[in-house]
Design an enzyme around this catalytic site. Structure first.
Site, PDB file in Angstrom:
ATOM      1  N   CYS A  21       4.566 -22.125  -3.234  1.00  0.00           N
ATOM      2  CA  CYS A  21       4.156 -20.560  -3.201  1.00  0.00           C
ATOM      3  C   CYS A  21       4.319 -19.775  -1.983  1.00  0.00           C
ATOM      4  CB  CYS A  21       2.659 -20.327  -3.848  1.00  0.00           C
ATOM      5  SG  CYS A  21       2.514 -18.662  -4.421  1.00  0.00           S
ATOM      6  N   HIS A  22       3.319 -19.561  -1.387  1.00  0.00           N
ATOM      7  CA  HIS A  22       3.398 -18.847   0.138  1.00  0.00           C
ATOM      8  C   HIS A  22       3.356 -20.080   1.019  1.00  0.00           C
ATOM      9  CE1 HIS A  22       2.481 -15.291  -2.319  1.00  0.00           C
ATOM     10  NE2 HIS A  22       2.758 -14.444  -0.990  1.00  0.00           N
TER      11      HIS A  22
END
Length: 170
Positions: free
Chosen positions: A103-104
């Site tokens: 994800c991030h």
């Protein structure tokens, strides 16, 4: 049994932590929580998980660990502002050992990488795409991408495939 470093900070994505954490434990490996401050308890973004930081990342030797996991959420953006965490990740990249970022999570890799993501195929949450591309990575929209030492995934729904890829590498 391998030791796996999980680097987490406040507002990590709960599922992106829990799924690989459980997979690591079920496979017989030992996860250790690293962050900005030893003894601090950080809470997931969805308020389903709380994690106690066992070791300050900046004081740890990456050689003690066999892999690094970077869950997403808001955690990587906060952690990339901490010199100790960035230093740990930078040194870990230099080991060539597996690094799994979802994800991030790749935001922290971009901060610490010093050009090691250049030319690598990677994925992430869509808003991190431009950061990866500016760092020289080739961004693709796939559930999980393995390129060299890097294992990346896009979002919480990809967490099972992400965890499988990590366990296969171990």
């Amino acid at each position: 049994m391998s030791k796996i470093a999980f680097v987490v900070g406040p507002e990590f994505e709960d599922t992106e932590f829990r799924v690989p954490f459980d997979a690591v434990k079920q496979a017989g490996h030992e996860p250790e929580m690293l962050g900005k401050k030893k003894g601090e308890t950080v809470e997931g973004k969805q308020h389903k998980e709380k994690v106690e930081i066992r070791h300050t990342a900046g004081e740890e030797d990456p050689a003690r660990y066999d892999a690094l996991v970077i869950p997403g959420g808001h955690s990587p953006d906060q952690l990339r502002m901490d010199p100790g965490v960035v230093s740990f990740v930078k040194k870990f990249i230099a080991t060539g050992k597996p690094i799994a970022a979802i994800c991030h999570g790749p935001q922290l890799l971009v901060e610490a990488a010093d050009d090691q993501v250049r030319g690598k195929q990677m994925t992430s949450w869509p808003s991190v795409r431009k950061e990866l591309e500016l760092a020289g990575a080739r961004w693709v929209d796939r559930e999980v991408v393995v390129d060299g030492q890097f294992i990346t995934s896009r979002n919480p729904h990809d967490a099972p495939a992400f965890a499988r890829a990590l366990i296969e590498r171990l």
